[in-house]
Motif scaffolding. Structure first.
Motif, short mmCIF file in Angstrom:
data_model
loop_
_atom_site.label_atom_id
_atom_site.label_comp_id
_atom_site.label_asym_id
_atom_site.label_seq_id
_atom_site.Cartn_x
_atom_site.Cartn_y
_atom_site.Cartn_z
N ASP A 332 41.58 42.48 41.89
CA ASP A 332 40.34 41.66 42.45
C ASP A 332 40.57 40.21 41.97
OD1 ASP A 332 39.43 43.67 43.91
OD2 ASP A 332 37.58 43.90 42.29
N PRO A 333 41.60 39.60 42.32
CA PRO A 333 41.75 37.97 42.18
C PRO A 333 41.08 37.21 42.54
CG PRO A 333 43.67 39.01 43.28
CD PRO A 333 42.94 39.99 42.83
N GLU A 334 40.60 37.68 43.66
CA GLU A 334 39.33 36.72 44.60
C GLU A 334 38.10 37.09 44.42
OE1 GLU A 334 39.86 33.56 46.05
OE2 GLU A 334 41.91 33.39 44.94
N GLY A 335 37.85 38.20 43.71
CA GLY A 335 36.70 38.58 43.50
C GLY A 335 35.62 38.36 42.67
N GLU A 336 34.59 39.11 42.46
CA GLU A 336 33.68 38.56 41.38
C GLU A 336 33.99 38.80 39.85
OE1 GLU A 336 30.01 40.65 42.25
OE2 GLU A 336 29.58 39.74 44.19
N ASP A 337 34.92 39.70 39.73
CA ASP A 337 35.40 40.01 38.46
C ASP A 337 37.08 40.04 38.17
OD1 ASP A 337 35.62 40.56 35.76
OD2 ASP A 337 35.20 42.77 35.78
N PRO A 338 37.45 38.97 38.44
CA PRO A 338 39.07 38.81 38.71
C PRO A 338 39.53 39.26 37.44
CG PRO A 338 38.34 36.50 38.67
CD PRO A 338 37.08 37.66 38.62
N THR A 339 40.53 40.22 37.18
CA THR A 339 40.94 40.84 35.82
C THR A 339 42.56 40.91 35.83
OG1 THR A 339 38.83 41.84 35.88
CG2 THR A 339 40.58 42.78 34.28
N VAL A 340 43.10 40.66 34.67
CA VAL A 340 44.60 40.87 34.41
C VAL A 340 44.41 41.91 33.39
CG1 VAL A 340 46.69 40.01 33.66
CG2 VAL A 340 45.30 38.76 35.13
N ILE A 341 45.47 43.07 33.46
CA ILE A 341 45.60 43.90 32.20
C ILE A 341 47.09 43.72 32.05
CG2 ILE A 341 45.62 46.20 31.46
CD1 ILE A 341 43.39 46.79 34.00
N THR A 342 47.50 43.30 30.75
CA THR A 342 48.83 43.30 30.25
C THR A 342 49.05 43.58 29.01
OG1 THR A 342 50.65 41.78 30.39
CG2 THR A 342 48.51 40.80 29.76
N GLY A 343 50.21 43.34 28.21
CA GLY A 343 50.34 43.82 27.10
C GLY A 343 51.93 44.59 26.75
N SER A 344 52.00 45.17 25.87
CA SER A 344 53.32 45.77 25.43
C SER A 344 53.54 47.31 25.91
CB SER A 344 53.60 45.88 23.76
OG SER A 344 52.61 46.63 23.47
N LEU A 359 47.10 45.71 23.96
CA LEU A 359 46.76 45.65 25.48
C LEU A 359 45.74 44.54 25.36
CD1 LEU A 359 46.52 47.28 28.39
CD2 LEU A 359 44.30 48.17 27.61
N VAL A 360 46.01 43.67 26.33
CA VAL A 360 45.07 42.29 26.78
C VAL A 360 44.52 42.72 28.10
CG1 VAL A 360 45.01 40.08 26.80
CG2 VAL A 360 46.47 40.97 25.16
N ILE A 361 42.96 42.36 27.94
CA ILE A 361 42.34 42.47 29.36
C ILE A 361 41.53 40.95 29.28
CG2 ILE A 361 40.63 43.37 30.69
CD1 ILE A 361 41.32 46.07 29.17
N LEU A 362 42.26 40.19 30.51
CA LEU A 362 41.57 38.96 30.78
C LEU A 362 40.88 39.18 31.92
CD1 LEU A 362 44.63 36.62 30.38
CD2 LEU A 362 42.39 36.17 29.33
N HIS A 363 39.59 38.46 31.75
CA HIS A 363 38.61 38.38 33.00
C HIS A 363 38.38 36.79 33.49
CE1 HIS A 363 37.16 42.43 32.28
NE2 HIS A 363 37.27 42.38 31.16
N ASP A 364 39.48 36.34 34.24
CA ASP A 364 39.61 34.87 34.24
C ASP A 364 40.33 34.82 35.69
OD1 ASP A 364 39.58 32.10 33.25
OD2 ASP A 364 41.38 32.42 34.07
N ALA A 365 39.53 34.13 36.62
CA ALA A 365 40.09 33.76 38.10
C ALA A 365 41.47 33.09 38.07
CB ALA A 365 39.38 33.11 38.75
N ALA A 366 41.59 31.99 37.26
CA ALA A 366 42.85 31.45 37.13
C ALA A 366 44.04 32.32 36.81
CB ALA A 366 42.83 30.14 36.38
N ALA A 367 43.82 33.17 35.67
CA ALA A 367 44.85 33.93 35.22
C ALA A 367 45.29 35.09 36.44
CB ALA A 367 44.37 34.68 33.76
N ALA A 368 44.07 35.65 36.86
CA ALA A 368 44.41 36.67 37.78
C ALA A 368 45.25 36.22 39.09
CB ALA A 368 43.25 37.32 38.08
N GLN A 369 44.77 34.82 39.56
CA GLN A 369 45.71 34.51 40.49
C GLN A 369 47.02 34.03 40.20
OE1 GLN A 369 42.85 31.31 41.75
NE2 GLN A 369 41.32 32.71 42.30
N ARG A 370 47.44 33.63 39.02
CA ARG A 370 48.53 33.39 38.67
C ARG A 370 49.29 34.44 38.49
NH1 ARG A 370 53.01 32.52 38.20
NH2 ARG A 370 54.22 31.35 37.06
N TYR A 371 48.92 35.62 37.92
CA TYR A 371 49.46 36.73 37.82
C TYR A 371 49.84 37.40 39.24
CZ TYR A 371 49.85 37.72 32.91
OH TYR A 371 50.33 37.99 31.39
#
Length: 408
Positions: A332-344, A359-371
C-alpha cells in the motif's frame, strides 16, 4: 550484590563496558553469567543514564533513514568500479570514531575490507562476526584473514545454518543493513537494497544482537528474543526483528494481512507456503499482488512462484545478468499504512527459522514509494517472456500517478 542474609551472591570488579565518547553506561546483559565475566555486560544506549540504561523505557527518538539501491540492470559482470551505495557505506565507516560492530556473511570487496582495517588503525574498536562456511570459501577467506591479520577479532558461528546478516553498527548511533553482501558481485552485478538507520536506540538493539553472537558465542536458537522491536515514537514507524528467535515470518504475515490495496515484492528465494497462502488469500480479497523472482530461486523445487501464478497472481522471473538478491515487499505505498519489509532473510524455512538474520519493517510513505519505484523499474525492464500471468491483465493494480502497466 548480597542476599538478605548478607551473603555475597554476585559482584563486579571492573568496568567491562560503557563508553565515555558516546556517554554509554555499563549495562548488565544477563544474570546467567557472573558479574566478573566481561560477557555479562554491554554498552548501554548512547547518551544513557543510570536511570534509563537498564530497560527499554527511554524517551522515544525519531529514526532517520537513508535508502540505497544497486543500479545493475545493464551490468555484464562484477566490477571494481565504485558505486553510490558502496560510497555511502565507506563514508559511514571512514567517519567512525569509536566502534564498528559488523555481522558479515560474505566479504571480498576490497574497499570495505580496507575501510575496516583503516578504522582499526586509527583506534576504532572493530569487531566482526562471520559465517564459518563462507569464511572458508576461497573467494572470501583472504579478505577475512586480512582483517584478522590487522588485529580485528573475528568470531565464527561454527554451525550448519548460516550467519547470514549483512549489518554494521557504527559508533552506537547508526546501522547499515539490507540484502547487500560486502562483495564485488553484490555491489556491482546483483540487485540489492541497503538502509542506513540513524538512531541510538535502533543501534542499541543491533548491538545487543551482535553481543549475543560475538561475546557469548550464541547463534540460532541459542539466542534469545531480548531486543526492543519498535522505534520512532507513536505508530511505531520502524520495527526490527532478528531470526530465528523473534518470529520473523509471523511479522511478515501480519503486515500482509493488513494490506488494503496492493502488494509488490522482489525475492531471491521464496519457499514459504504460509506466506504464499497469505498472498493468495489477499489476492482473493481484492488486493492486487505482483511479484518478481530470481530465476535461481524460482528453479528451487519448493519455490512458490508457480503456485502464485496458478492462483492468478502476476509473476515475473528475471533474466538479468546478476541475481535478483532482494528480499523486500512493498504494501500500500499510496494507502493509509504504506509499509516496506526488507532485510537479510530469504522467505524460507532456513531464512526465518534457522539462520541468523534481521528484518526491518518501515511504515513510511516516502520509503514505500521509493521501494515501489525500484520494484517497478525492474518489472518494466523484464520482457513479456518472463511473465506468468494466466488470468489476464487485472483492472486495478497500484494507484500511483504515472504508473505503467506494460508487461515489457
Amino acid at each position: 550484590l548480597s542476599d538478605p542474609g548478607g551473603k555475597a551472591v554476585d559482584r563486579v570488579d571492573a568496568w567491562y563496558a560503557g563508553r565515555n565518547l558516546t556517554k554509554q553506561t555499563m549495562q548488565r546483559y544477563t544474570a546467567d553469567l557472573p558479574g566478573t565475566d566481561p560477557a555479562a555486560w554491554v554498552d548501554g544506549p548512547v547518551g544513557g543514564t543510570p536511570q534509563n540504561a537498564a530497560g527499554w523505557a527511554w524517551p522515544s527518538e525519531p529514526v532517520a533513514f537513508a535508502l540505497y539501491f544497486t543500479d545493475n540492470i545493464t551490468s555484464t559482470g562484477p566490477s571494481p568500479a565504485p558505486t553510490p551505495m558502496e560510497q555511502a557505506l565507506l563514508a559511514l565507516l571512514n567517519g567512525a570514531q569509536d566502534s564498528v560492530h559488523a555481522a558479515l556473511y560474505a566479504l571480498d570487496r576490497a574497499s570495505i575490507r580496507d575501510a575496516l582495517i583503516a578504522a582499526r588503525g586509527r583506534g576504532v574498536e572493530v569487531q566482526v562476526v562471520a559465517d564459518d562456511d563462507a569464511y572458508a570459501e576461497s573467494q572470501y577467506y583472504p579478505h577475512f584473514r586480512a582483517l584478522e591479520q590487522a588485529g580485528i577479532p573475528l568470531v565464527l558461528d561454527n554451525r550448519s545454518s548460516l550467519m547470514h546478516n549483512k549489518f554494521l553498527v557504527v559508533d552506537g548511533q547508526a546501522v547499515w543493513t539490507g540484502s547487500t553482501n560486502m562483495t564485488d558481485t553484490c555491489f556491482t552485478y546483483n540487485h540489492n537494497n541497503s538502509l542506513v538507520l540513524t538512531s541510538t536506540q535502533v543501534a542499541y538493539a543491533y548491538n545487543l544482537e551482535f553481543h549475543e553472537m560475538f561475546a557469548l558465542g550464541r547463534f540460532g536458537r541459542a539466542k534469545a528474543d531480548n531486543t526492543p522491536h519498535q522505534f520512532g515514537g507513536e505508530g511505531a514507524p520502524l520495527e526490527v526483528y532478528f531470526a530465528p528467535t523473534d518470529g520473523v515470518e509471523s511479522q511478515i504475515l501480519e503486515e500482509v494481512a493488513r494490506a488494503d490495496q496492493t502488494i509488490a515484492f522482489a525475492t531471491f528465494f521464496f519457499t514459504s507456503q504460509a506466506l504464499a497462502d497469505a498472498l493468495i488469500h489477499e489476492a482473493g480479497q481484492g488486493v492486487a499482488v505482483r511479484g518478481l523472482w530470481d530465476r535461481l530461486g524460482a528453479a528451487n523445487a519448493s519455490s512458490q512462484d508457480e503456485r502464485l501464478c496458478a492462483a492468478g497472481i502476476p509473476v515475473k522471473v528475471e533474466d538479468f545478468g546478476g541475481k535478483l538478491h532482494h528480499k523486500f515487499m512493498v504494501i500500500d505505498p499510496e494507502g493509509e499504512d504504506p509499509t516496506v519489509i526488507t532485510g537479510s532473510a530469504n522467505w524460507s524455512a532456513s531464512g526465518t527459522d534457522q539462520n541468523d538474520e534481521n528484518l526491518v519493517i518501515l511504515h513510511d510513505a516516502a520509503a514505500a514509494q521509493r521501494y515501489y519505484a525500484e520494484w517497478e523499474k525492474m518489472w518494466n525492464a523484464l520482457g513479456g517472456h518472463t511473465l506468468c500471468w494466466p488470468t489476464g491483465v487485472p483492472s486495478l493494480f497500484l494507484p500511483l500517478v504515472g504508473a505503467s502497466w506494460a508487461s515489457g
